[in-house]
Design a protein around this motif. Structure first.
Motif, short mmCIF file in Angstrom:
data_model
loop_
_atom_site.label_atom_id
_atom_site.label_comp_id
_atom_site.label_asym_id
_atom_site.label_seq_id
_atom_site.Cartn_x
_atom_site.Cartn_y
_atom_site.Cartn_z
N ASN A 188 39.78 46.99 46.22
CA ASN A 188 39.09 45.71 46.06
C ASN A 188 39.51 44.68 47.11
O ASN A 188 39.10 43.53 47.05
N GLN A 189 40.36 45.11 48.09
CA GLN A 189 40.77 44.21 49.17
C GLN A 189 40.29 44.69 50.53
O GLN A 189 40.15 43.90 51.45
N GLN A 204 44.30 47.38 48.65
CA GLN A 204 43.66 48.11 47.58
C GLN A 204 42.16 48.20 47.85
O GLN A 204 41.62 47.57 48.77
N ILE A 234 33.70 40.47 44.79
CA ILE A 234 34.45 41.29 45.75
C ILE A 234 33.45 42.10 46.58
O ILE A 234 32.60 42.80 46.01
N TYR A 259 29.91 46.41 40.07
CA TYR A 259 30.06 45.48 38.95
C TYR A 259 29.16 45.89 37.79
O TYR A 259 28.12 46.52 37.98
N HIS A 281 26.07 46.91 43.15
CA HIS A 281 27.14 47.12 44.13
C HIS A 281 26.96 46.11 45.27
O HIS A 281 25.90 46.06 45.90
N ASN A 315 34.62 44.17 36.89
CA ASN A 315 34.74 44.89 38.16
C ASN A 315 35.51 46.19 38.00
O ASN A 315 36.01 46.75 38.97
N ARG A 319 29.26 38.57 48.54
CA ARG A 319 30.12 37.82 47.62
C ARG A 319 29.36 37.05 46.55
O ARG A 319 29.96 36.27 45.81
N GLU A 373 38.38 46.53 36.55
CA GLU A 373 39.78 46.21 36.27
C GLU A 373 39.92 45.03 35.33
O GLU A 373 40.68 45.07 34.37
N HIS A 422 37.32 46.15 51.26
CA HIS A 422 35.89 45.86 51.44
C HIS A 422 35.22 46.86 52.36
O HIS A 422 34.27 46.53 53.09
N ASP A 437 31.74 45.04 48.71
CA ASP A 437 31.78 46.51 48.64
C ASP A 437 32.41 46.96 47.32
O ASP A 437 33.32 47.78 47.28
N TRP A 438 31.87 46.40 46.22
CA TRP A 438 32.47 46.67 44.92
C TRP A 438 31.38 46.81 43.86
O TRP A 438 30.37 46.13 43.92
#
Length: 897
Positions: A428-429, A426, A368, A373, A398, A345, A319, A347, A431, A370-371
């Motif tokens: 992004n939720q 989603q 976020i 950037y 990432h 990100n 995070r 979006e 993870h 596991d995302w």
């Protein structure tokens, strides 16, 4: 005498001296005269004759210009006494190019109204005799809006035709003849040249030729702005003007030094940057003009930093991440810097700011897990902020994975079955990849007794069979490789149906821009906000929902599942610490659509005198693609094809409309529904109206036919089943068996007189009845009781009833033979009555009462078979004066059959 001679000699001498001086001045003429033609101009230079030194006043020179031996211009040049003896010059730009014809210049001097002759003349010859038509001037630059003259020189022997200019086809071209070989065209140049040039052509009878002319503008650059980027140089920017359309580019100079690259309106020069304001000057110049721009500024307050270099992500966690970068100018390390970090990100983009002296790192939080950037950085000075630097080159990183976010959970009740629903997480939720979901539930009174079940991904609901009259706490979690999310908890409602209205009447709502805009009154019980859910008003569609914070009482509802012409039911709940509470309900359409024709499938018509009632069944909600406000009925007279009446009613619940006072004719009745999108759902029914007399005759005829049909049916049925009816209504009566002493003399059992006023009938009947004796029957007969005593039945005037029977000595029946005096003779004397049976079995030792005695029980209760004979009446002795009716008895034996 001598005196007069001296005076005369002195006068003559003085006169000669004056004439000598004046004659010397008149010899003052121009000399060393020279004619040049730089840049299509006539430049004339000359010197004064030495005799001009004696002039002590202004000396005037007159200049005359001749073109093709025709005077076209004259001018004067004034020479002051202090300028006499020096070289003088005069220039003039002729309207006709010098190549077109010969140009001559004449010069003379004038002093005190005395003019010298045209002593000298210089001539600039033209082009002569060309081989082809020649157009002049060539490649000349003209300013838009100026007036120019072009000439055409034709060869000897050729004939001039015309001259024209490209892009001026609609302009009248009027040429002037200068000589036999030269023609001139004068025109106002109000159109700039295109990307190349403007073509001027000359046409003769045999050939043509032309020249190129550049028509453009002088520089019109503006808005000079100067700044420094490294505190060691000045960089100026300006707004570049329109394209000048000239063949030579505009030249720029900053601080007197030429700018090398000015294509983007930018120029820089190395300078020593000092605090304080000073002027910064830029000059722009082309062949048509010059413009000078100035900016006054203190460059120490106008620092435009370079973009950060080599941005890197040094430490990447789930995070947060650390960023570092460098600087192009070392002077930045001493500046107080503010930097912005643009984090994308995929979006949304977010920008954060950081401050510090020589700032070259920052930490990004709230990322976020596991995302992927993308990050860029730009900076500017904190004190005397001027402008942001350019963005740095972007970098990608990432973040590491983490447990999923909490689920958004809701519930739906169907047929007393509760379904728990949650929204799929989603990317992004989650993870990380979701493995499964876990649902736990427990009664609110016993929360420690939990039930658990796992739901495989990607299923997003679970149906639970719970007691809907009790409350349960239900929790749902999502699990990935990093662990389980925080539980999302919801409490079920104790109402029979969570989705029942519970007295809340839905109000109508209109859709807007493909969705619904909801607002409601704040509720004090909504401690954790509000929930708005919606689904089609009909069908088994799944509910959708959105959650609203407690501080808001409005929401815009949009869904990709919304359809036009479909009614939706929207419910607003208060989120509480316990079960949600239904506050309001709305129903409406995202967009109302016209109802299809044929809405009234069961359209019927009934005539009532001169009125017609058109009726239909209630309209199904499935057919209502818009709110029905009411109905309208049109009556079209088919004879004259005109609408004679229309009736409307603004009541969506009505199922009939009446057209009144119609004439006898054939009509087509049209019923339509009234909606916000107009009248629709058209249905027709046609009928011919009859007079009321015709209806009365028809009604009477139908009634008669109905009665006749019913009577005929009854007769046929009775005829076919007469035997059965007769047997059930009038059963066969067995014949009695008479003894040999029939009608013998009266015995001890005689009939006593009966008083007329006490008889059971309206008149006393005293009848002589013959004596009857029962016939002996074998012991095995069906009419022997269980104690071997025959069953005997007794009949009275009002019906049969059972009497006791004495064993082995059945008494004979004694009929009266005489009628007491005072009583009238009965017309039924010696007749034997046979009323209907009412048989109740009695044994012989039972005693009868003085009157008819009806005993309880079935008629054959005490007999051994289905049929029992009547018993004889054994009447006790009575007082002769007692008013008793006569009892007629006989023995009834079964049929031999």
């Amino acid at each position: 005498m001598i005196i007069w001679i001296l005076l005369l000699s002195l006068f003559c001498e003085s006169t000669q001296d004056g004439n000598g001086k004046e004659n010397g001045v008149l010899h003052c003429e121009p000399q060393n005269m020279r004619l040049t033609t730089p840049d299509q101009k006539i430049l004339l230079t000359w010197e004064d004759d030495p005799s001009c030194l004696a002039v002590h006043d202004v000396l005037m020179y007159e200049v005359v210009v001749l073109i093709a031996d025709q005077q076209v211009h004259n001018d004067t040049v004034a020479v002051t006494p202090d300028q006499i003896g020096s070289t003088h010059s005069w220039n003039w730009k002729p309207h006709l190019p010098l190549e077109c014809a010969s140009h001559s210049v004449r010069l003379s001097s004038r002093y005190k109204n005395r003019t010298s002759p045209w002593k000298q003349e210089q001539t600039h010859p033209g082009i002569g005799n060309p081989k082809t038509p020649e157009v002049f001037p060539r490649d000349r630059v003209f300013k838009v809006g100026s007036r120019a003259t072009f000439c055409c020189v034709v060869p000897v022997g050729d004939t001039f035709d015309r001259m024209d200019i490209s892009r001026y086809s609609g302009t009248y071209m009027n040429t002037t003849k200068i000589s036999n070989q030269t023609y001139a065209l004068t025109i106002n140049l109000d159109q700039a040249s295109n990307t190349y040039c403007t073509d001027v052509k000359c046409h003769t009878k045999t050939q043509e030729n032309g020249a190129c002319a550049y028509i453009g503008y002088p520089p019109d650059d503006s808005n000079l702005l100067c700044e420094t980027r490294d505190l060691q140089s000045v960089e100026c920017l300006w707004t570049v003007g329109n394209d000048t359309r000239v063949k030579n580019k505009t030249e720029y100079h900053l601080l007197g030094r030429e700018c090398n690259d000015t294509s983007e309106g930018k120029c820089s020069q190395e300078v020593q940057v000092r605090a304080g304001e000073q002027n910064w000057t830029l000059t722009a110049q082309n062949s048509l003009g010059t413009v000078e721009l100035t900016d006054r500024a203190d460059l120490t307050k106008r620092v435009h930093m370079f973009a950060p270099l080599e941005v890197t992500a040094s430490a990447v966690n789930a995070r947060n991440v650390s960023l570092e970068w460098g600087w192009k100018a070392q002077q930045y390390n001493n500046l107080n810097i503010t930097c912005q970090v643009n984090v994308s990100n995929g979006e949304i983009n977010s920008i954060s700011e950081n401050f510090g002296v020589g700032l070259n790192f920052t930490v990004l939080d709230d990322l976020i897990p596991d995302w992927a950037y993308t990050v860029m950085v730009r900076c500017g000075t904190t004190h005397y902020f001027w402008k942001w630097s350019e963005w740095s080159s972007s970098i990608q990183f990432h973040t590491k994975g983490d447990v999923p976010d909490a689920l958004d959970v809701w519930m739906q009740m169907k047929d007393n079955q509760l379904t728990i629903i949650w929204k799929m997480l989603q990317a992004n939720q989650s993870h990380g990849h979701i493995i499964d979901h876990e649902v736990t539930w427990a009664h609110t009174n016993t929360p420690e007794r939990q039930n658990r079940t796992k739901v495989a991904h990607p299923k997003d609901s679970l149906a639970l069979s719970l007691n809907t009259t009790e409350e349960y706490i239900i929790s749902v979690t999502a699990r990935n490789i990093n662990g389980s999310s925080s539980p999302s908890t919801i409490t079920t409602s104790i109402h029979h149906s969570f989705n029942s209205a519970n007295g809340v009447i839905p109000s109508r709502i209109l859709g807007s821009n493909g969705g619904f805009n909801l607002s409601w009154s704040a509720s004090p019980i909504a401690s954790c906000g509000y929930i708005v859910d919606w689904c089609p008003a009909l069908g088994e569609s799944r509910v959708e929902w959105v959650k609203v914070p407690p501080s808001e009482t409005n929401a815009s509802i949009f869904s990709e599942n919304f359809k036009d012409g479909l009614r939706y039911l929207l419910s607003i709940y208060a989120c509480t610490q316990g079960a949600p509470v239904l506050l309001e309900r709305r129903e409406g359409y995202v967009r109302e659509k016209r109802i299809q024709d044929g809405l009234f499938e069961t359209l019927t018509m009934e005539q009532q005198d001169s009125d017609v009632v058109v009726s239909w069944h209630p309209i199904s909600l499935r057919k209502q693609t818009a709110f029905i406000k009411g109905y309208i009925l049109y009556a079209l007279d088919n004879n004259n094809n005109s609408i004679v009446i229309n009736v409307s009613k603004e009541d969506p619940e009505t199922t009939s409309l009446t057209a009144r006072n119609l004439k006898i004719s054939t009509y087509t009745f049209t019923v339509k529904a009234q909606t916000a999108v107009g009248e629709c759902g058209t249905s027709f029914i046609s009928a011919t109206l009859n007079s009321p007399t015709d209806y009365l005759i028809t009604a009477v005829f139908i009634s008669l036919v109905t009665v006749f049909g019913l009577l005929s049916l009854t007769t046929i049925l009775c005829y076919r089943h007469w035997t059965c009816i007769k047997h059930n209504v009038y059963p066969p009566i067995p014949k009695p068996v008479l003894t040999d002493k029939w009608l013998s003399s009266p015995g001890e059992h005689s009939c006593r007189p009966l008083r007329v006023d006490l008889c059971q009938h309206s008149e006393a009947l005293i009848t002589d009845v013959p004596e009857l004796h029962r016939k002996s029957v074998a012991p095995g007969n069906d009419y022997i009781s269980q104690d071997k005593t025959p069953c005997v039945f007794t009949q009275t005037q009002m019906g049969y009833y059972n009497q006791p029977l004495k064993k082995n000595t059945p008494p004979p029946i004694i009929l009266p033979t005489a009628i007491p005096s005072g009583l009238p003779s009965s017309p039924f004397k010696r007749l034997f009555p046979n009323p209907s049976y009412d048989l109740i079995m009695q044994t012989g030792d039972q005693q009868s009462n003085s009157g008819p005695d009806f005993h309880k029980g079935t008629p054959l209760e005490r007999c051994s078979s289905g049929y029992q004979p009547q018993s004889l009446i054994n009447q006790p002795e009575e007082d002769p004066d007692s008013p008793l009716s006569c009892v007629f008895t006989y023995i009834l034996l079964p049929n031999s059959s």
